[in-house]
Design an enzyme around this catalytic site. Structure first.
Site, PDB file in Angstrom:
ATOM      1  N   ASN A  61       1.418  -1.487  -4.862  1.00 51.02           N
ATOM      2  CA  ASN A  61       0.216  -0.649  -4.833  1.00 51.02           C
ATOM      3  C   ASN A  61      -0.642  -0.978  -6.042  1.00 51.02           C
ATOM      4  O   ASN A  61      -0.123  -1.256  -7.113  1.00 51.02           O
ATOM      5  CB  ASN A  61       0.593   0.838  -4.849  1.00 51.02           C
ATOM      6  N   ALA A 100      -5.093  10.751   8.036  1.00 52.28           N
ATOM      7  CA  ALA A 100      -3.844  10.838   7.276  1.00 52.28           C
ATOM      8  C   ALA A 100      -2.704  11.249   8.196  1.00 52.28           C
ATOM      9  O   ALA A 100      -1.566  10.819   8.031  1.00 52.28           O
ATOM     10  CB  ALA A 100      -4.007  11.850   6.140  1.00 52.28           C
ATOM     11  N   GLY A 154       0.823  -1.217   0.000  1.00 48.15           N
ATOM     12  CA  GLY A 154       0.000   0.000   0.000  1.00 48.15           C
ATOM     13  C   GLY A 154       0.847   1.252   0.000  1.00 48.15           C
ATOM     14  O   GLY A 154       1.720   1.422   0.841  1.00 48.15           O
ATOM     15  N   ALA A 155       0.572   2.131  -0.971  1.00 47.83           N
ATOM     16  CA  ALA A 155       1.309   3.394  -1.067  1.00 47.83           C
ATOM     17  C   ALA A 155       0.402   4.536  -0.625  1.00 47.83           C
ATOM     18  O   ALA A 155       0.233   5.532  -1.320  1.00 47.83           O
ATOM     19  CB  ALA A 155       1.820   3.603  -2.492  1.00 47.83           C
ATOM     20  N   LYS A 214      -5.776  25.083   6.645  1.00 50.19           N
ATOM     21  CA  LYS A 214      -6.057  23.802   5.994  1.00 50.19           C
ATOM     22  C   LYS A 214      -5.174  23.629   4.762  1.00 50.19           C
ATOM     23  O   LYS A 214      -4.635  22.550   4.505  1.00 50.19           O
ATOM     24  CB  LYS A 214      -7.536  23.772   5.592  1.00 50.19           C
ATOM     25  N   TYR A 244      -0.527   7.142   2.823  1.00 53.28           N
ATOM     26  CA  TYR A 244       0.309   8.045   3.603  1.00 53.28           C
ATOM     27  C   TYR A 244       1.372   7.274   4.378  1.00 53.28           C
ATOM     28  O   TYR A 244       2.552   7.612   4.375  1.00 53.28           O
ATOM     29  CB  TYR A 244      -0.552   8.871   4.566  1.00 53.28           C
ATOM     30  N   GLU A 278     -17.024  18.022   4.959  1.00 55.23           N
ATOM     31  CA  GLU A 278     -16.154  18.622   3.944  1.00 55.23           C
ATOM     32  C   GLU A 278     -16.757  18.469   2.548  1.00 55.23           C
ATOM     33  O   GLU A 278     -16.652  19.366   1.718  1.00 55.23           O
ATOM     34  CB  GLU A 278     -14.762  17.987   3.993  1.00 55.23           C
TER      35      GLU A 278
END
Lengths: 395, 395
Positions: A37, A312, A10-11, A372, A13, A168
């Site tokens: 990935n 993240a 898995g690529a 942000k 974070y 969001e």
């Protein structure tokens, strides 16, 4: 002695930070590093709500992996993990099989539907590039249909869940409305954004003043909130709420939560709802050569009971920790415990407004929005230095 | 004597030219001119294949009516015609009713399905701004779905009909392919464009050398042709050809022909497949105060048997004729017959290639494409002068 093989799955974070750290903390001949990935790109989970609403192109939410890792040092394999076999020390991919000496699992999450009927079949999920591109195209197709067949459900977007992602996403939709009305010749008063949350409040865990600010802002833009009302069922026609009320909608987007990855669950490693409760060095219980990070992992604060929410931010810190300390851990040396240092949380409400806490400071509106964007840029910087910030960053 | 009322239905090529001509051929107090159209804009039927493929935005294929007519002289009403009653001299709209002394009908066409089962329910039609926006959004939504659920029919576009519109649409699709593959991360070899035509050749009536050029060009770009093969049925899953072969496709676009408008058919005016065979002054038979033009009309050449095909070119000339001569016809004066003067026909194959005949000259490739663009610009010039050419024109 043979060169040890480190396999990173898995690529995201965590995986990317691990690999990037290892190329610094290990010499070229110290280990063979392989990164697997399923896509040739890494995507920014924290930005997916934008392409899902169409306020940004999905290319702004991804970067080619080969462009941000040292491919002389890391063997990058584009393939999909099928299963992990800890007793054989093997990982089976769709087109390959890999042995490992040390395994780092960062396979992310899957939607948590809480058993709501019809959700998996009929709702959309903000999960990855493919899924958000589909949401945007679906929504736009519904809008395009309206002028040919004016059904109100085509113009109603139901967002299930008022947590971080849900709010969001609603914020982006609100930004996008005028553009959508223009693009599809729609009467703005016909467009509905309905946000449904089973908990009695939006953004559970957030400071009340911030929550109030967000709700007032979004209500002012026409968002309808149903709080403390669980969705009972998601159908082809919309959602049915507890109590029986039906909201007709052609576009239901579920943001109500995530759980761990099925592949981890099926590997024989002990999991809780698909997530591995790791030890202080991020090791899976009973496996001293398997490390788990990101949404696949569960970290319980030293003095707490509830695990940290999957973000993240924690994945990145876990990746940095493993990138730096995995060589020592591989050698059996004792390493200080992983300690999550929350830097704050900011939720955007579209492009110009946000709310959040940074350090002990509450931020509202424009200044939160600026913060942000700084946070997003920081990830680009960690990933690809200043050149990636310049290439992908937006303020 | 009261000022005569001229009512023009439809702001297509014919209707607009009529109105623009009348504001010159009539004094301000000579008549009351009303133009009715269901949208606030006029769209360029000859360019709809571009937004339908996504090679141009739909705004490039429309212009606000108020910006190209003299609104001091013409009363523009945005409304939909419901019925025409010649004996009452009334036209019923959705929100209004209008009396007239002289009526000009330019209500355009409807798709001709030749009784093919399921076509109206399951196929898309290149008809107007709303329909082509829907085609593009539908096609793109199917492409976006493919990465989540890789079904081949999502990537197969069937174009029914290889006449003018069909071939021009296929030409745009071919142009668009690389962009689509990039935008949706699709493998180009999986995309299929299938063009099906019941007649034994594409572009019936065109010179054979031009037809060969078009077919060879499009085949070279991967288009699959089924010629001399009628579609028997259009289903939710694709099309079934005569003989039983099924082609699975999520996007079937029918371009196989048009017929007259139902409103005209139901008005009591004599029609053939919805079209009115007009006299030499474009009058409906038996109605000396009703004029019909464009796709609603049928003009038979003096020495011919088959009517002219319905095109923007003939509509424009009919509108120019009525714009100039309607005042004389209203006064009962004798006016020379309408005489269509074909200037040639050019079919584009995407943005850079075309085929056609202008005067007696055959044109191929780039020079034909240039000529096509000049023809498009000419319409903009007729409509809104040099300022509209500059605002909307593209070379």
């Amino acid at each position: 002695m043979a060169t040890p093989k480190i396999l990173v799955l898995g690529a995201g974070y965590g995986g990317l930070m691990t690999v990037k750290g290892l190329t610094k903390s290990l010499g070229a001949s110290d280990a063979e590093i392989t990164l697997v990935n399923q896509n040739p790109y890494h995507y920014f989970t924290t930005e997916l709500h934008k392409p899902a609403a169409g306020t940004a192109h999905h290319d702004h939410a991804r970067v080619n992996i080969a462009s941000v890792i040292n491919t002389n040092r890391v063997n990058f394999v584009e393939d999909r993990v099928v299963s992990i076999n800890p007793s054989e020390k093997k990982v089976y991919l769709e087109n390959n099989t890999f042995d490992y000496d040390h395994l780092v699992i960062g396979l992310g999450s899957a939607p948590e539907t809480f058993g709501i009927k019809g959700l998996l079949e009929n709702a959309f999920f903000i999960r990855n590039i493919d899924s958000v591109r589909m949401i945007r195209e679906h929504m736009e197709y519904m809008f395009a249909r309206y002028k040919n067949d004016p059904k109100e459900e085509y113009l109603t977007i139901v967002v299930g869940g008022a947590g971080f992602t849900g709010i969001e996403y609603v914020g982006e939709l609100v930004d996008r409305l005028p553009e959508l009305c223009r693009e599809y010749d729609l009467p703005q008063e016909k467009l509905r954004i309905v946000n449904i949350e089973a908990a009695p409040t939006v953004l559970p865990g957030f400071d009340q003043a911030l929550v109030d600010y967000a709700v007032e802002y979004l209500k002012g833009k026409g968002v309808e909130f149903y709080l403390g009302v669980p969705i009972e069922e998601c159908t082809k026609d919309g959602v049915v709420l507890k109590g029986g009320e039906e909201i007709k909608s052609s576009t239901v987007v579920w943001t109500g939560g995530v759980r761990g990855n099925k592949i981890v669950e099926e590997s024989g490693i002990e999991t809780m709802r698909g997530r591995v409760k790791v030890d202080e060095n991020l090791r899976a219980p009973g496996h001293d050569n398997i490390y788990v990070l990101g949404d696949s992992s569960l970290v319980i604060p030293k003095d707490g009971e509830r695990p940290y929410p999957p973000t993240a931010q924690i994945s990145t810190q876990q990746g940095q920790y493993l990138g730096k300390h995995l060589p020592q851990l591989m050698r059996g040396e004792s390493v200080h415990a992983f300690q999550y240092a929350p830097k704050g949380t900011v939720a955007s409400l579209g492009n110009r407004v946000a709310i959040g806490v940074v350090g002990s400071k509450k931020l509202f509106g424009g200044s939160a929005s600026f913060m942000k964007k700084i946070i997003d840029l920081r990830w680009l910087f960690l990933l690809g230095g200043i050149s990636l910030v310049l290439r992908k960053g937006k303020l």
